[in-house]
Scaffold this motif. Structure first.
Motif, PDB file in Angstrom:
ATOM      1  N   LEU A   1       1.015   9.043  -5.366  1.00 55.87           N
ATOM      2  CA  LEU A   1       0.984  10.992  -4.659  1.00 55.87           C
ATOM      3  C   LEU A   1       2.597  11.634  -4.849  1.00 55.87           C
ATOM      4  O   LEU A   1       2.139  12.770  -4.796  1.00 55.87           O
ATOM      5  CB  LEU A   1       0.898  10.603  -3.728  1.00 55.87           C
ATOM      6  CG  LEU A   1       0.086  10.038  -2.497  1.00 55.87           C
ATOM      7  CD1 LEU A   1      -0.526  10.157  -1.225  1.00 55.87           C
ATOM      8  CD2 LEU A   1      -1.178  11.275  -2.993  1.00 55.87           C
ATOM      9  N   TYR A   2       3.864  11.059  -4.963  1.00 58.82           N
ATOM     10  CA  TYR A   2       4.742  12.168  -5.304  1.00 58.82           C
ATOM     11  C   TYR A   2       5.284  13.296  -6.200  1.00 58.82           C
ATOM     12  O   TYR A   2       5.872  14.269  -6.211  1.00 58.82           O
ATOM     13  CB  TYR A   2       6.129  10.789  -5.772  1.00 58.82           C
ATOM     14  CG  TYR A   2       7.051  11.579  -6.149  1.00 58.82           C
ATOM     15  CD1 TYR A   2       8.179  11.539  -5.111  1.00 58.82           C
ATOM     16  CD2 TYR A   2       7.668  11.798  -7.042  1.00 58.82           C
ATOM     17  CE1 TYR A   2       8.887  11.797  -5.096  1.00 58.82           C
ATOM     18  CE2 TYR A   2       8.780  12.655  -7.266  1.00 58.82           C
ATOM     19  CZ  TYR A   2       9.968  12.313  -5.915  1.00 58.82           C
ATOM     20  OH  TYR A   2      11.391  12.968  -5.808  1.00 58.82           O
ATOM     21  N   PRO A   3       3.619  12.605  -7.398  1.00 58.86           N
ATOM     22  CA  PRO A   3       3.917  13.865  -7.983  1.00 58.86           C
ATOM     23  C   PRO A   3       3.119  15.627  -7.467  1.00 58.86           C
ATOM     24  O   PRO A   3       3.966  16.351  -7.354  1.00 58.86           O
ATOM     25  CB  PRO A   3       3.493  14.448  -9.274  1.00 58.86           C
ATOM     26  CG  PRO A   3       2.748  12.348  -9.730  1.00 58.86           C
ATOM     27  CD  PRO A   3       3.137  11.834  -8.317  1.00 58.86           C
ATOM     28  N   PHE A   4       1.978  15.232  -6.497  1.00 57.36           N
ATOM     29  CA  PHE A   4       1.889  16.415  -5.766  1.00 57.36           C
ATOM     30  C   PHE A   4       2.738  16.673  -4.458  1.00 57.36           C
ATOM     31  O   PHE A   4       3.082  17.230  -4.003  1.00 57.36           O
ATOM     32  CB  PHE A   4       0.250  15.372  -4.927  1.00 57.36           C
ATOM     33  CG  PHE A   4      -0.533  15.279  -5.783  1.00 57.36           C
ATOM     34  CD1 PHE A   4      -1.145  16.402  -6.470  1.00 57.36           C
ATOM     35  CD2 PHE A   4      -0.598  13.902  -6.203  1.00 57.36           C
ATOM     36  CE1 PHE A   4      -1.902  16.411  -7.871  1.00 57.36           C
ATOM     37  CE2 PHE A   4      -1.497  13.565  -6.954  1.00 57.36           C
ATOM     38  CZ  PHE A   4      -2.522  14.387  -7.480  1.00 57.36           C
TER      39      PHE A   4
ATOM     40  N   ILE B   1       0.886  -0.874   0.133  1.00 60.39           N
ATOM     41  CA  ILE B   1       0.398  -0.197  -0.354  1.00 60.39           C
ATOM     42  C   ILE B   1       1.411   1.157   0.226  1.00 60.39           C
ATOM     43  O   ILE B   1      -0.062   2.205  -0.496  1.00 60.39           O
ATOM     44  CB  ILE B   1      -0.939  -0.227   1.731  1.00 60.39           C
ATOM     45  CG1 ILE B   1      -1.696  -0.866   1.293  1.00 60.39           C
ATOM     46  CG2 ILE B   1      -1.352   1.533   1.760  1.00 60.39           C
ATOM     47  CD1 ILE B   1      -2.877  -1.174   2.282  1.00 60.39           C
ATOM     48  N   TRP B   2       1.799   1.208   1.336  1.00 62.50           N
ATOM     49  CA  TRP B   2       2.435   1.545   0.419  1.00 62.50           C
ATOM     50  C   TRP B   2       3.734   2.684  -0.437  1.00 62.50           C
ATOM     51  O   TRP B   2       3.456   3.419  -0.281  1.00 62.50           O
ATOM     52  CB  TRP B   2       3.565   2.230   2.055  1.00 62.50           C
ATOM     53  CG  TRP B   2       5.378   3.181   2.260  1.00 62.50           C
ATOM     54  CD1 TRP B   2       6.106   3.014   1.321  1.00 62.50           C
ATOM     55  CD2 TRP B   2       4.781   3.960   2.035  1.00 62.50           C
ATOM     56  NE1 TRP B   2       7.175   4.181   1.883  1.00 62.50           N
ATOM     57  CE2 TRP B   2       6.344   5.401   1.699  1.00 62.50           C
ATOM     58  CE3 TRP B   2       3.892   5.634   2.287  1.00 62.50           C
ATOM     59  CZ2 TRP B   2       6.573   6.510   2.183  1.00 62.50           C
ATOM     60  CZ3 TRP B   2       4.264   6.780   2.846  1.00 62.50           C
ATOM     61  CH2 TRP B   2       5.843   7.271   2.646  1.00 62.50           C
ATOM     62  N   SER B   3       3.967   1.837  -1.093  1.00 63.10           N
ATOM     63  CA  SER B   3       4.462   2.038  -2.002  1.00 63.10           C
ATOM     64  C   SER B   3       3.415   2.388  -3.651  1.00 63.10           C
ATOM     65  O   SER B   3       3.867   3.373  -3.911  1.00 63.10           O
ATOM     66  CB  SER B   3       5.069   0.890  -2.474  1.00 63.10           C
ATOM     67  OG  SER B   3       6.114  -0.172  -2.103  1.00 63.10           O
TER      68      SER B   3
END
Length: 70
Positions: A34-37, A26-28
């Motif tokens: 969410l990385y772009p945000f 789930i974390w991955s």
């Protein structure tokens, strides 16, 4: 570098076992989505900090007189 199973340390085995948990998966996925945000927020926040830093420097120059020039 992956080692042969007979040469793996206990920590490597524990790390591999943790990668099979639901929480890790789930974390991955969430981090990937969410990385772009996170990157955009970091860029915008850095810009805001730079603006306020510039205002602070300008005020220090204007009101500091000779003390700010050293």
């Amino acid at each position: 570098m992956k080692h042969a199973p007979q040469f793996r340390s206990k920590r490597e085995e524990e790390r591999e076992a943790l990668k099979n948990t639901a929480g890790y998966k789930i974390w991955s996925v969430m981090f990937t989505l969410l990385y772009p945000f996170i990157a955009i927020f970091t860029f915008l926040f850095s810009g805001i900090v730079m603006i306020f830093s510039g205002i602070s420097r300008m005020l220090a120059y204007l009101f500091g007189g000779s003390h700010a020039r050293r």
